[in-house]
Structures are given as C-alpha cells and as structure tokens.
Design an enzyme around this catalytic site. Structure first.
Site, PDB file in Angstrom:
ATOM      1  N   SER A  68       0.888  -1.236   0.134  1.00 34.95           N
ATOM      2  CA  SER A  68       0.170   0.258   0.301  1.00 34.95           C
ATOM      3  C   SER A  68       0.988   1.598  -0.335  1.00 34.95           C
ATOM      4  O   SER A  68       0.346   2.412  -0.241  1.00 34.95           O
ATOM      5  CB  SER A  68      -0.821  -0.435   0.994  1.00 34.95           C
ATOM      6  OG  SER A  68      -1.706  -0.633   0.496  1.00 34.95           O
ATOM      7  N   LYS A  71      -0.299   3.407  -2.503  1.00 34.26           N
ATOM      8  CA  LYS A  71      -1.270   5.105  -2.676  1.00 34.26           C
ATOM      9  C   LYS A  71      -0.790   7.141  -2.628  1.00 34.26           C
ATOM     10  O   LYS A  71      -0.982   7.124  -2.668  1.00 34.26           O
ATOM     11  CB  LYS A  71      -1.753   4.168  -1.504  1.00 34.26           C
ATOM     12  CG  LYS A  71      -2.653   3.552  -1.199  1.00 34.26           C
ATOM     13  CD  LYS A  71      -3.580   2.818  -0.309  1.00 34.26           C
ATOM     14  CE  LYS A  71      -4.592   1.663  -0.640  1.00 34.26           C
ATOM     15  NZ  LYS A  71      -4.001   0.483  -0.233  1.00 34.26           N
ATOM     16  N   SER A 132      -5.568   3.768   5.157  1.00 42.82           N
ATOM     17  CA  SER A 132      -5.618   3.026   3.246  1.00 42.82           C
ATOM     18  C   SER A 132      -6.198   1.842   3.126  1.00 42.82           C
ATOM     19  O   SER A 132      -6.428   1.105   2.607  1.00 42.82           O
ATOM     20  CB  SER A 132      -4.064   1.731   4.136  1.00 42.82           C
ATOM     21  OG  SER A 132      -3.547   1.127   2.925  1.00 42.82           O
ATOM     22  N   LYS A 257       3.171   6.583   5.010  1.00 45.73           N
ATOM     23  CA  LYS A 257       2.127   4.907   5.201  1.00 45.73           C
ATOM     24  C   LYS A 257       2.790   4.307   4.512  1.00 45.73           C
ATOM     25  O   LYS A 257       3.928   4.039   4.623  1.00 45.73           O
ATOM     26  CB  LYS A 257       2.261   5.500   3.035  1.00 45.73           C
ATOM     27  CG  LYS A 257       0.962   4.564   2.543  1.00 45.73           C
ATOM     28  CD  LYS A 257      -0.213   4.556   2.225  1.00 45.73           C
ATOM     29  CE  LYS A 257      -1.703   3.966   2.305  1.00 45.73           C
ATOM     30  NZ  LYS A 257      -1.329   2.821   3.216  1.00 45.73           N
TER      31      LYS A 257
END
Length: 433
Positions: A68, A71, A132, A257
């Site tokens: 992720s 992202k 997320s 993140k």
C-alpha cells in the site's frame, strides 16, 4: 646479554603494538556508510527530507514489493489535480460495481461503500490516506481517469517525471491482483503486484512532501470517522501507529504510509520532524528477531532508523566561506602582470552531516592556468566534499565555486612582444647548439 636483548625486544614490540593501537583509536570515526545498524528488514533507507541527502541505506536499489505504499503515487496525482483545479475536494463520486465489491471485502483495509452511495473526493482521500482504504483508492482512480486501467499510464508518467527507476505498477492500491476478484486492470497479470526499490519509494515520498506539504495534516490524523452521522459510520484508525496518539507514538511523526501483503511483507514509509531536521525512512519486509512478520516489526525498524537519524546527524558547516587549500592557494596566470593569483571558496558549505564523520573539502580546478586579464571573483573551479556518505536521492551536490581574490591586468603589448622575441631567440639558440 641474551636476556637483556630479549627484554629489549619485548619492550620494543609492546611499544609498536601500543602505537598501532593509538593510531587505530584515532582513526575510529566511521562514515554513515560504515555505521552498523541492527535493522531486521530486507531493505531500508533514511534521507534528509530537506536536501534529499541519504543518511543510511540497505539494499536500497533492489526492487521489492511495496504493497500500500503504492498509494503515495495515487495521492500525489490526486493532489496535483486538486492544485491544478482539474478536480475539487467537493466533487461527488457515484460508486462503481468494482469499488462496491472490493469495499465489502473484510479481509482488506476498507471503508464499506454503499452501492447507491455518493461520496466526496475529500472523504475518499481521507479514507485512503488515513485508513489505507483500497476501494476508496480505486474510486479515486475512477474520478481522475475514468477507470483504474486508465489510471496506470498516469502513474507511470508521474514516475518518469520524478526520475523513479526499476518500478512496476499493476494497480493503484498495491494489492496483489489476485485480491481484486478478477477485476484487476485489463492487461495486467492475475497475480501481479507492485514493486519498487526503497531508494525510489523514498524519492517518491520526498517529492510528495516537498510539493504537497499540507498532506501531512491528513496523514498525521490518528482517528477520524468516515460517513459520520450515517448508518455506515466507521471510525478510521491510522495504520501508521507512530503518529501522535498511536500505540507506537514517536515524537515528530506526521506521516506517511504503511503497507503489507504476503509478497511485500511488513512495509512502512515514515516521516518525522524534530527541531530543524525532518527525515524520511523507508522499511521493506521487516521481521521480528524470531523471523515473524508483524506490524510491530516495521515500526521497530522505523524507530531504529529515526533514532539513528536524530541522534547522529545535524546541520553542520563543513567548510567556511573563503576557505583556501593548503597546497593550492593560487592559480597560474598567463600574460598577466602577476604570474599567479590567490583563489578561495566562494561560499560556505553546510549540510546535514554525521557528527562522527570527518569531512574534507577537495579542490577541482577547471584548468591549471587562466589568461589575463582576470577579474576578482572569476570562477576557476569548484569544491567537492569527501567523506559525505551515500550522496543524494536527487541529482544535487554540496559544492561551492572557487574564485580569484584579486584582479590581474594583462601585460602591455610591448612587453608581450619582447617576451615573444626572447622566446624566439631562445628557441633559435637551442636549434643552433
């Protein structure tokens, strides 16, 4: 006599050993590159978020799964479009079948979207940045490009603009395509998963924070309700447990993140600021000491990097303005009233430097001789700093120009002519004799 000689030899040997030990002790300072860090992760990197200077790295140039952390690219493109006025935070999104189906997969990080629901870009962005949320990310790609398939070229284009290398984007979420229920972007493999080296994950994060610093206000939120006041309300808790209020709270952390899949393992990109120093740390496939892959492992590894950065680095002046070089205080001048002119560094060099490293300025001259007339401040070379570790995430250098400190006038034409005549007869003389 023999015993005396043996005793003398022993004393001499001991003195040599002691001298060698002293030299070894005096040379004990190490560079960032040699610093031993107990980091249980497949790859990692730590950079100064202001200059992009690399403070530490481990397997940083090899591509691994990024999960992720992908992202961040989706976020970057969205924020670019918001800034350009192409999209508004208040723009509304009608849920597609793809986003709806993914949003109800409880094995994935998600906020449940109603099949007939309408959500603002702002709501979807917060769900992606804080929680997320995978379906919210897919929804945003549909807002920006009509479909996730059409969004992939935008990801690749942005990556090229940023100078990222050795990366592969198969989707916008970072999930394995197998988790997308047969609806993965057309033309991508059924089990494709995004990859990128830690160095370029850090570069992506570096540019994201530089271009869109306000995004840290969202990335640092520990808890926020999605669809507040409705039957679908859900409290989103930031997966980055190091932000203020998180269970692994770390002073100054305000982004960025997390990511985890079976392929990528436990990953995280962290940014934190303490005093005047902001750093970005990337950890990929972190493990516990016993080899287990856990959330705690990635935050332990991130903490190790942050501690190393804040404990060992500070802004330092490694060379003052006006610095002169011991063996190169001047440069030769051709056809000048003086045969040489003094030179010095034009400015000081300061950067985030390891407190335990000795830095040495190195003179690099453009040429060995310059021709009169020479004006004060004429650039004749530059300074490079030796011992500064790994270099930079961006193509920049800590260097100052080297300039002349005085004017040097040309010889008059008559003096030059006499010099030429003298050279001529000297050459003739050599030819005759």
């Amino acid at each position: 006599m023999k015993n005396y000689l043996n005793s003398t030899m022993i004393k001499i040997t001991l003195m040599i050993v002691l001298c060698m030990s002293a030299f070894a002790f005096n040379d004990s300072k190490v560079s960032a590159k040699d610093e031993a860090i107990d980091l249980r992760a497949k790859a990692a990197i730590l950079i100064d978020a202001d200059s992009g200077k690399i403070l530490y790295e481990k397997n940083a140039n090899k591509a691994y799964g990024i999960a992720s952390m992908s992202k961040m690219m989706t976020e970057y493109i969205l924020l670019d479009k918001i800034k350009a006025g192409e999209i508004s935070w208040d723009d509304q999104y009608n849920v597609s079948k793809y986003a709806y189906k993914i949003s109800h997969d409880t094995e994935l990080s998600n906020v449940a979207l109603r099949e007939d629901g309408v959500y603002s870009v702002k709501e979807l962005y917060e769900a992606m940045a804080i929680y997320s949320a995978n379906a919210a990310t897919i929804a945003l790609t549909e807002v920006m490009a009509g479909s996730e398939k059409n969004f992939l070229p935008l990801m690749n284009k942005k990556a090229e603009e940023l100078g990222l290398k050795n990366y592969t984007f198969y989707n916008a979420t970072g999930l394995n395509n197998k988790q997308l229920k047969g609806m993965q972007p057309k033309g991508t493999p059924e089990d494709g998963e995004n990859e990128m080296p830690a160095k370029y994950v850090a570069k992506l994060a570096y540019q994201l924070v530089k271009e869109h610093p306000d995004m840290l206000e969202t990335a640092s939120i520990n808890k926020k309700a999605f669809a507040k006041g409705t039957d679908d309300e859900i409290m989103m808790t930031n997966w980055n447990y190091m932000v203020k209020g998180g269970i692994y709270e770390y002073k100054g952390v305000d982004g960025l993140k997390t990511g985890s899949t079976d392929f990528a393992g436990q990953c995280v990109t962290i940014t934190a600021k303490q005093g005047d120093l902001r750093v970005i740390a990337v950890v990929m496939d972190a493990k516990e000491e016993n080899g287990d892959s856990t959330y705690k492992a990635r935050f332990d590894a991130a903490k190790t990097l942050l501690d190393y950065g804040f404990n060992n680095f500070k802004m330092q002046e490694v060379m003052p303005a006006g610095y002169t070089f011991k063996n190169n205080k001047t440069i030769a001048v051709k056809d000048g009233q003086k045969k040489e002119v003094a030179i010095e560094a034009s400015k000081a060099i300061s950067f985030i430097a390891n407190k335990n490293t000795t830095y040495k300025p190195k003179l690099v001259l453009d040429k060995k001789e310059i021709t009169a007339p020479v004006k004060k401040g004429t650039v004749v070379g530059h300074v490079e700093i030796q011992g500064d570790g790994y270099g930079y995430i961006m193509p920049v250098k800590d260097q100052a120009t080297v300039v002349t400190t005085d004017d040097v006038q040309s010889k008059g034409w008559f003096v030059k002519a006499l010099g030429g005549i003298g050279d001529f007869f000297a050459n003739v003389g050599h030819s005759i004799f």
